[in-house]
Design an enzyme around this catalytic site. Structure first.
Site, PDB file in Angstrom:
ATOM      1  N   LYS A 144       0.818  -1.220   0.000  1.00  0.00           N
ATOM      2  CA  LYS A 144       0.000   0.000   0.000  1.00  0.00           C
ATOM      3  C   LYS A 144       0.848   1.265   0.000  1.00  0.00           C
ATOM      4  O   LYS A 144       0.518   2.251  -0.649  1.00  0.00           O
ATOM      5  CB  LYS A 144      -0.935  -0.005   1.207  1.00  0.00           C
ATOM      6  CG  LYS A 144      -0.220  -0.173   2.521  1.00  0.00           C
ATOM      7  CD  LYS A 144      -1.171  -0.377   3.666  1.00  0.00           C
ATOM      8  CE  LYS A 144      -0.437  -0.758   4.942  1.00  0.00           C
ATOM      9  NZ  LYS A 144       0.065  -2.144   4.910  1.00  0.00           N
TER      10      LYS A 144
ATOM     11  N   LYS B 235      -4.042   3.778   2.237  1.00  0.00           N
ATOM     12  CA  LYS B 235      -5.187   3.027   1.720  1.00  0.00           C
ATOM     13  C   LYS B 235      -6.252   3.970   1.164  1.00  0.00           C
ATOM     14  O   LYS B 235      -6.887   3.671   0.147  1.00  0.00           O
ATOM     15  CB  LYS B 235      -5.762   2.148   2.828  1.00  0.00           C
ATOM     16  CG  LYS B 235      -4.785   1.058   3.285  1.00  0.00           C
ATOM     17  CD  LYS B 235      -5.262   0.354   4.541  1.00  0.00           C
ATOM     18  CE  LYS B 235      -4.288  -0.720   4.979  1.00  0.00           C
ATOM     19  NZ  LYS B 235      -4.661  -1.352   6.265  1.00  0.00           N
TER      20      LYS B 235
END
Length: 432
Positions: free
Chosen positions: A109, A209
């Site tokens: 991520k 995220k």
């Protein structure tokens, strides 16, 4: 050649909690995976930092290597799984793998949120896939629905709990009345929080995220640096108790939304009504709430971290990438055609819950209300707690820009009748 004779070779970078489970599932479910992919998925090698390290899953010695670059550039490697995390050497390894003709599955991520554009461009140039379902919310299938299932719809908002550590801490504070430090200590003892919990409790993990979610939902390149970020270290037991009195709970939320033709992306603690679907997300679980014009409201819920759940997402991507290689096709790549502006936090519209320690004398409420009005902020509710030296006002505003609300709070802090602004928290959910 019969289907049983076909084989694709898989290199795995990293053999920690996720990598070891990827290796286990590739081995234990080899027959099922072969049937689903259309070819056997064979381990070509596993890159590790130390050959003698203790691992959750036993890996044949001949498959282990400390030379990750040599592994990803081998001619017999068709697919590369990157689960080492971080920016480098992960970025260089992924770029080398793509350039060498391998498709890549990543759970990284941080890298995707910082420099996804470079990775997508490399995938396009090599005509290979770059999949990353495991980068957000572990086993929960959220990226594929945004990228594929909802591609014919217009997503307007993505609201989610995407960090299990912070959700565990806030849940413990809500259910037990514990303070932040006490709840964090319990999270560390149970293995939900790292010894250094900064990435989680300061919101860095959730912000990465959020950037990925916003990019997919709104077809716009959004980086972690574009996301307004606040953590939960300043959330007090009193904040949580005040939320409970309002029949609300405190959650660390990732909020991505369209507003006036631009994108807003933010991560911060907020109060949400206990009737909101996200309010019931307990312990270290994750959930993502998606709103779109045609489909309406959708919610995706499940374990957001952990070796086996995350490996499940990795294997799903791996099977899809394998199918594409065999058919000579590619999956959906980056979609950034909208190229919308990202709004600064000050232009984001929110509501505020403000706790104010005030002098208990005539006219205080009117003076405080005037401060809100001066900055164009309407008050929804106000209540007084205590009397005398312990008097406190609790004000919940209507929606206004974050800049207006911040200016109001600063004004309050400079007023003679205000001893202290004890709590400032945004309010999301119903009556937005």
């Amino acid at each position: 050649m019969s289907e049983g004779d076909k084989a694709l070779r898989v290199a795995v970078l990293g053999c920690g909690s996720v990598g070891s489970q990827v290796v286990r599932l590739l081995t234990e479910q080899s027959a099922d995976l072969a049937a689903r992919a259309g070819a056997r998925l064979e381990l070509a090698g596993v890159a590790v930092r130390r050959l003698d390290a203790k691992r959750e899953v036993e890996v044949p010695e001949h498959l282990l290597t400390t030379d990750a670059m040599d592994l990803v550039t081998r001619d017999d490697v068709d697919l590369v799984v990157e689960v080492i995390g971080g920016i480098e050497p992960a970025r260089g390894l992924i770029l080398a793998a793509l350039e060498n003709g391998a498709s890549v599955v990543s759970a990284n991520k941080a890298l995707l949120a910082e420099d996804g554009a470079t990775l997508f461009e490399a995938a396009d140039k090599s005509a290979r896939d770059l999949y990353y379902e495991a980068a957000v919310a572990g086993a929960i299938p959220i990226l594929r629905p945004l990228r594929e299932s909802l591609t014919g719809d217009k997503v307007t908002r993505v609201l989610g709990i995407v960090n299990g550590t912070t959700n565990f801490i806030l849940d413990k504070m809500h259910t037990s009345g514990a303070g932040f430090a006490e709840a964090l200590e319990e999270a560390q003892e149970l293995g939900y929080a790292e010894a250094d919990p900064t990435a989680d409790v300061e919101g860095f993990d959730a912000a990465a995220k959020a950037a990925i979610l916003a990019s997919l939902a709104f077809h716009t390149r959004v980086t972690a640096g574009d996301v307004h970020r606040e953590g939960i270290a300043e959330v007090s037991a009193a904040d949580v108790a005040s939320a409970r009195e309002m029949r609300s709970v405190v959650k660390l939320l990732a909020i991505c939304e369209l507003r006036d033709g631009a994108v807003s992306a933010r991560v911060h603690p907020a109060m949400i009504p206990d009737t909101h679907p996200l309010a019931s997300v307990r312990e270290a679980y994750n959930a993502v709430f998606v709103e779109s014009e045609a489909a309406g409201q959708l919610m995706f819920y499940g374990p957001g971290a952990g070796g086996a759940p995350t490996a499940s997402a990795v294997l799903g991507d791996l099977v899809t990438a394998a199918r594409n290689l065999l058919s000579g096709s590619r999956g959906a790549g980056e979609s950034a055609y909208a190229a919308l502006d990202v709004l600064p936090m000050g232009e984001t519209v929110t509501r505020y819950h403000v706790g104010i320690d005030v002098q208990d004398r005539a006219g205080v409420l009117a003076t405080v209300a005037a401060a809100f009005a001066e900055h164009g902020v309407s008050i929804q509710t106000v209540r007084q707690e205590g009397r005398g030296d312990d008097a406190q006002l609790v004000v919940v505003s209507h929606r206004a820009t974050d800049a207006q609300l911040s200016a109001t709070v600063e004004h309050l802090r400079n007023m003679d009748i205000v001893r202290e602004v004890t709590s400032v928290m945004r309010v999301e959910g119903e009556n937005d």
